[in-house]
Design a protein around this motif. Structure first.
Motif, PDB file in Angstrom:
ATOM      1  N   SER A   1       0.821  -1.205   0.000  1.00  0.00           N
ATOM      2  CA  SER A   1       0.000   0.000   0.000  1.00  0.00           C
ATOM      3  C   SER A   1       0.866   1.272   0.000  1.00  0.00           C
ATOM      4  CB  SER A   1      -0.934  -0.071   1.220  1.00  0.00           C
ATOM      5  OG  SER A   1      -1.284   1.195   1.656  1.00  0.00           O
ATOM      6  N   TRP A   2       1.952   1.261   0.781  1.00  0.00           N
ATOM      7  CA  TRP A   2       2.846   2.433   0.815  1.00  0.00           C
ATOM      8  C   TRP A   2       3.603   2.606  -0.510  1.00  0.00           C
ATOM      9  CZ3 TRP A   2       4.536   0.360   6.181  1.00  0.00           C
ATOM     10  CH2 TRP A   2       3.697   0.872   7.178  1.00  0.00           C
ATOM     11  N   ILE A   3       3.941   1.483  -1.140  1.00  0.00           N
ATOM     12  CA  ILE A   3       4.613   1.588  -2.446  1.00  0.00           C
ATOM     13  C   ILE A   3       3.647   2.226  -3.448  1.00  0.00           C
ATOM     14  CG2 ILE A   3       5.523   0.248  -4.390  1.00  0.00           C
ATOM     15  CD1 ILE A   3       6.611  -1.756  -2.247  1.00  0.00           C
ATOM     16  N   LYS A   4       2.396   1.780  -3.403  1.00  0.00           N
ATOM     17  CA  LYS A   4       1.395   2.295  -4.334  1.00  0.00           C
ATOM     18  C   LYS A   4       1.150   3.787  -4.107  1.00  0.00           C
ATOM     19  CE  LYS A   4      -3.113   1.016  -6.153  1.00  0.00           C
ATOM     20  NZ  LYS A   4      -4.382   0.340  -5.865  1.00  0.00           N
ATOM     21  N   SER A   5       1.111   4.198  -2.855  1.00  0.00           N
ATOM     22  CA  SER A   5       0.839   5.612  -2.542  1.00  0.00           C
ATOM     23  C   SER A   5       2.062   6.504  -2.728  1.00  0.00           C
ATOM     24  CB  SER A   5       0.353   5.731  -1.096  1.00  0.00           C
ATOM     25  OG  SER A   5       1.422   5.458  -0.198  1.00  0.00           O
ATOM     26  N   GLY A   6       3.211   5.897  -2.967  1.00  0.00           N
ATOM     27  CA  GLY A   6       4.433   6.686  -3.127  1.00  0.00           C
ATOM     28  C   GLY A   6       5.129   7.003  -1.813  1.00  0.00           C
ATOM     29  N   GLN A   7       4.578   6.525  -0.691  1.00  0.00           N
ATOM     30  CA  GLN A   7       5.212   6.802   0.608  1.00  0.00           C
ATOM     31  C   GLN A   7       6.446   5.931   0.837  1.00  0.00           C
ATOM     32  OE1 GLN A   7       1.221   6.358   2.554  1.00  0.00           O
ATOM     33  NE2 GLN A   7       2.020   7.946   3.922  1.00  0.00           N
ATOM     34  N   LEU A   8       6.522   4.825   0.098  1.00  0.00           N
ATOM     35  CA  LEU A   8       7.702   3.952   0.234  1.00  0.00           C
ATOM     36  C   LEU A   8       8.367   3.798  -1.124  1.00  0.00           C
ATOM     37  CD1 LEU A   8       9.482   2.053   1.894  1.00  0.00           C
ATOM     38  CD2 LEU A   8       7.852   0.215   1.447  1.00  0.00           C
ATOM     39  N   LYS A   9       9.562   4.340  -1.225  1.00  0.00           N
ATOM     40  CA  LYS A   9      10.339   4.196  -2.453  1.00  0.00           C
ATOM     41  C   LYS A   9      11.288   3.014  -2.278  1.00  0.00           C
ATOM     42  CE  LYS A   9       9.818   8.996  -3.657  1.00  0.00           C
ATOM     43  NZ  LYS A   9       8.938   9.332  -2.495  1.00  0.00           N
ATOM     44  N   VAL A  10      11.259   2.103  -3.254  1.00  0.00           N
ATOM     45  CA  VAL A  10      12.082   0.901  -3.163  1.00  0.00           C
ATOM     46  C   VAL A  10      13.433   1.181  -3.806  1.00  0.00           C
ATOM     47  CG1 VAL A  10      12.253  -1.536  -3.748  1.00  0.00           C
ATOM     48  CG2 VAL A  10      10.001  -0.500  -3.317  1.00  0.00           C
ATOM     49  N   ALA A  11      14.487   0.993  -3.038  1.00  0.00           N
ATOM     50  CA  ALA A  11      15.836   1.244  -3.560  1.00  0.00           C
ATOM     51  C   ALA A  11      16.587  -0.078  -3.648  1.00  0.00           C
ATOM     52  CB  ALA A  11      16.575   2.215  -2.642  1.00  0.00           C
ATOM     53  N   GLU A  12      17.065  -0.395  -4.842  1.00  0.00           N
ATOM     54  CA  GLU A  12      17.820  -1.635  -5.057  1.00  0.00           C
ATOM     55  C   GLU A  12      19.200  -1.307  -5.597  1.00  0.00           C
ATOM     56  OE1 GLU A  12      15.375  -3.887  -7.749  1.00  0.00           O
ATOM     57  OE2 GLU A  12      14.197  -4.713  -6.089  1.00  0.00           O
ATOM     58  N   ASP A  13      20.146  -2.161  -5.261  1.00  0.00           N
ATOM     59  CA  ASP A  13      21.538  -2.002  -5.690  1.00  0.00           C
ATOM     60  C   ASP A  13      21.984  -3.401  -6.094  1.00  0.00           C
ATOM     61  OD1 ASP A  13      24.361  -2.273  -5.402  1.00  0.00           O
ATOM     62  OD2 ASP A  13      24.430  -0.406  -4.276  1.00  0.00           O
ATOM     63  N   ILE A  14      21.949  -3.677  -7.408  1.00  0.00           N
ATOM     64  CA  ILE A  14      22.118  -5.053  -7.885  1.00  0.00           C
ATOM     65  C   ILE A  14      23.514  -5.270  -8.466  1.00  0.00           C
ATOM     66  CG2 ILE A  14      21.257  -6.778  -9.514  1.00  0.00           C
ATOM     67  CD1 ILE A  14      18.462  -5.675  -9.070  1.00  0.00           C
ATOM     68  N   VAL A  15      24.213  -6.253  -7.910  1.00  0.00           N
ATOM     69  CA  VAL A  15      25.540  -6.667  -8.380  1.00  0.00           C
ATOM     70  C   VAL A  15      25.329  -7.792  -9.394  1.00  0.00           C
ATOM     71  CG1 VAL A  15      27.690  -7.769  -7.640  1.00  0.00           C
ATOM     72  CG2 VAL A  15      26.574  -6.059  -6.161  1.00  0.00           C
ATOM     73  N   GLU A  16      26.035  -7.733 -10.511  1.00  0.00           N
ATOM     74  CA  GLU A  16      25.797  -8.732 -11.561  1.00  0.00           C
ATOM     75  C   GLU A  16      26.751  -9.918 -11.430  1.00  0.00           C
ATOM     76  OE1 GLU A  16      23.324  -8.725 -13.637  1.00  0.00           O
ATOM     77  OE2 GLU A  16      22.583  -6.690 -13.269  1.00  0.00           O
TER      78      GLU A  16
ATOM     79  N   GLY B   1      20.269   1.437  -0.574  1.00  0.00           N
ATOM     80  CA  GLY B   1      19.172   0.489  -0.662  1.00  0.00           C
ATOM     81  C   GLY B   1      19.653  -0.948  -0.572  1.00  0.00           C
ATOM     82  N   LYS B   2      18.798  -1.845  -1.023  1.00  0.00           N
ATOM     83  CA  LYS B   2      19.006  -3.279  -0.840  1.00  0.00           C
ATOM     84  C   LYS B   2      19.996  -3.827  -1.862  1.00  0.00           C
ATOM     85  CE  LYS B   2      18.607  -7.496   0.239  1.00  0.00           C
ATOM     86  NZ  LYS B   2      19.476  -7.868   1.364  1.00  0.00           N
ATOM     87  N   ARG B   3      21.136  -4.311  -1.376  1.00  0.00           N
ATOM     88  CA  ARG B   3      22.117  -4.914  -2.275  1.00  0.00           C
ATOM     89  C   ARG B   3      21.855  -6.409  -2.420  1.00  0.00           C
ATOM     90  NH1 ARG B   3      28.487  -3.570  -2.890  1.00  0.00           N
ATOM     91  NH2 ARG B   3      27.497  -1.894  -4.060  1.00  0.00           N
ATOM     92  N   MET B   4      21.874  -6.857  -3.664  1.00  0.00           N
ATOM     93  CA  MET B   4      21.729  -8.295  -3.938  1.00  0.00           C
ATOM     94  C   MET B   4      22.541  -8.628  -5.178  1.00  0.00           C
ATOM     95  SD  MET B   4      17.806  -8.350  -5.417  1.00  0.00           S
ATOM     96  CE  MET B   4      17.162  -6.953  -4.513  1.00  0.00           C
ATOM     97  N   VAL B   5      22.754  -9.915  -5.386  1.00  0.00           N
ATOM     98  CA  VAL B   5      23.504 -10.378  -6.554  1.00  0.00           C
ATOM     99  C   VAL B   5      22.531 -11.056  -7.504  1.00  0.00           C
ATOM    100  CG1 VAL B   5      25.376 -11.870  -7.363  1.00  0.00           C
ATOM    101  CG2 VAL B   5      25.528 -10.758  -5.103  1.00  0.00           C
ATOM    102  N   ARG B   6      22.555 -10.622  -8.768  1.00  0.00           N
ATOM    103  CA  ARG B   6      21.762 -11.333  -9.770  1.00  0.00           C
ATOM    104  C   ARG B   6      22.586 -12.535 -10.227  1.00  0.00           C
ATOM    105  NH1 ARG B   6      18.102  -8.150 -12.775  1.00  0.00           N
ATOM    106  NH2 ARG B   6      19.736  -6.557 -12.898  1.00  0.00           N
TER     107      ARG B   6
END
Lengths: 335, 335
Positions: free
Chosen positions: B291-306, B325-330
């Motif tokens: 709901s917060w993502i939809k309303s714009g109150q929560l911005k999702v930040a990702e940091d993807i390592v390849e 933001g959230k670091r993950m490996v693809r």
């Protein structure tokens, strides 16, 4: 009327407190202005927090050199200019280290007589109610839990430990010296005692708490808190009631290792509090304390110093841990 | 089938972690035994806690040298010998740093697809849910409260800060460097940011929190926690979520001054937790986060390592604070 006496702080301590930091003075009998009451002091409470007040502002403003030493007192009203009080009434309040004190009526609390009157400051006093609120509202011991209490031979600790026993927990008390440790197990009936002066705390907690610690009621802080942190069970509660190890020094130690690391990995709950945070519990506290005293589950321990002039040495001795139970000064005479 | 790859810990770090502590190996494709599933790894989560696991037992057993590095993964089922899964299903679990992993079916959690799939580990992942549980169940910010969040540009902190904003609080984020601080105020809309690398923390908290701090969401411990303690308001809450300042070192600092003294005088509540302590909140968390993502109150930040081969450097960089933001490996490809 005759003169009154008071004890002032001659100079604030920079390190350890001694009786030389105080001076006794004879002054004119104070007078009760409008809305004020004049009381004779019956008992003066001595508490480790008295020393903390000299270190700076806490939950009350700091005490300064030259002032009359602050202290919680039980008094009897001699003159009243306030509609809530009349001569002969018993009152509690921050009367200070005085033979006679004047308070605004709204700053004095009426209190019912107990037999003996000293029970008003011991069994039913702030230290007992602090133990009650901290142990039951924060510690929440369940039957079978292991509860550890530091400064367990002191006014607050001895009541906290007995309340935990009454809740069905296994209770280990920490105190300084063989005499106090024997008192904890033999008189209070605790399950084990640790002598922090003689024992290695980490090893002693391992030995006396083989199933870990569920509730730690902390009156001392410092290395004792650190040792308990490493022995806490997951979801354990640490009741932060006082820091007596840090009051009487100009050089406080750093915080305990394990904060916040062990709090995270073991999901620990650590909470500081003052008894005044829990006004809604106080009536029930009076009832429960009376009931436990009657059933023998709560033994009231008092350590009474005779005479206002001995208050300084009484506080110094309290900080050195010489008392068992609630230390107070008998200032006036019970009639 | 073709070969699989995995990354092992060559040697445990004694001080700072580097990519040299890891080694890549090619191994035969693992096989799913009875009750097991074989999955290809789509994304591997990188988290500061990965480093804490190398320091000894925490809420999971310690990681040892020679083992495949542990890590939380999002995978797609290739073969299933467990009735709950069939090929093509998405699953989460502790698959480790592997191109393919085998888990007992009961140790894998089915997960619904999201668009993009990476949101399963970021917006709806453990870090977001940790922020949700810690901020709402422990921090409990009210409208008008001042909330401070450390590591506020990280995966957990950025979500915790935005949840506090959504609760009506005034929110101050702490992060390292101008780029992150600008992101906190300009992109996330926080009320102020503190650069812990450039600012004196005590002064910066005084400047940005003129009314004191009501809730401190702590991801770092150490001197930042200490500075916050001195700025906390009475009855404030400290959410102990992580201790990233202490993970990547062989020489942890002592605990913060003010523990337990300030906890007592200010009636502070300090609580550590793990997201798994709050299973009952997880369904509502998914709904609220969406709901917060939809309303714009929560911005999702990702940091993807390849690429899996870059996981070691990705973790080292995470511990140095290079991510927003959230670091993950693809690891595999989304189909």
């Amino acid at each position: 009327m005759s003169d009154a006496t008071e004890i002032r702080i001659r100079e604030l301590p920079k390190d350890k407190l001694s009786a030389d930091h105080f001076e006794l003075a004879t002054v004119a009998m104070p007078e009760a202005g409008p809305e004020h009451i004049l009381c004779e002091t019956l008992y003066l409470s001595l508490d480790p927090a008295n020393r903390a007040w000299m270190q700076g502002a806490t939950y009350r403003s700091a005490i300064e050199g030259g002032q009359v030493m602050a202290g919680y007192t039980l008094g009897r009203v001699l003159e009243s200019n306030h509609p809530n009080f009349e001569p002969g009434d018993l009152v509690e309040g921050d009367g200070g280290w005085r033979s006679h004190f004047v308070l605004k009526g709204k700053h004095a609390s009426p209190v019912a007589p107990r037999d003996p009157l000293s029970h008003i400051l011991s069994a039913y006093g702030i230290t007992s109610k602090t133990a009650y609120a901290g142990m039951l509202a924060i510690g929440k011991p369940k039957a079978g839990d292991t509860v550890v209490v530091s400064a367990a031979a002191g006014a607050t600790g001895s009541v906290a430990a007995q309340i935990a026993k009454a809740s069905g927990a296994r209770v280990v008390g920490i105190a300084g010296g063989e005499r106090k440790c024997a008192w904890l197990t033999d008189t209070l009936g605790l399950d084990a005692a640790i002598d922090y002066r003689g024992d290695n705390l980490f090893e002693a907690m391992k030995r006396t708490c083989p199933d870990g610690i569920d509730v730690y009621f902390d009156n001392v802080g410092g290395s004792t808190l650190e040792a308990a942190l490493f022995r806490m069970n997951r979801l354990g509660r640490i009741v932060c009631c006082g820091v007596v190890s840090q009051y009487d020094t100009g050089n406080p130690s750093p915080g305990p290792r394990g904060v916040p690391g062990l709090l995270v990995t073991k999901s620990l709950h650590m909470q500081g509090f003052l008894v005044m945070d829990y006004p809604e519990l106080m009536d029930k506290a009076d009832d429960d304390l009376a009931s436990w005293i009657k059933s023998g589950q709560l033994k009231v321990a008092e350590d009474i110093v005779e005479g206002l002039a001995n208050a300084p040495q009484g506080l110094v001795g309290l900080l050195a841990g010489e008392n068992i139970g609630k230390r107070m000064v008998r200032v006036g005479t019970e009639k």
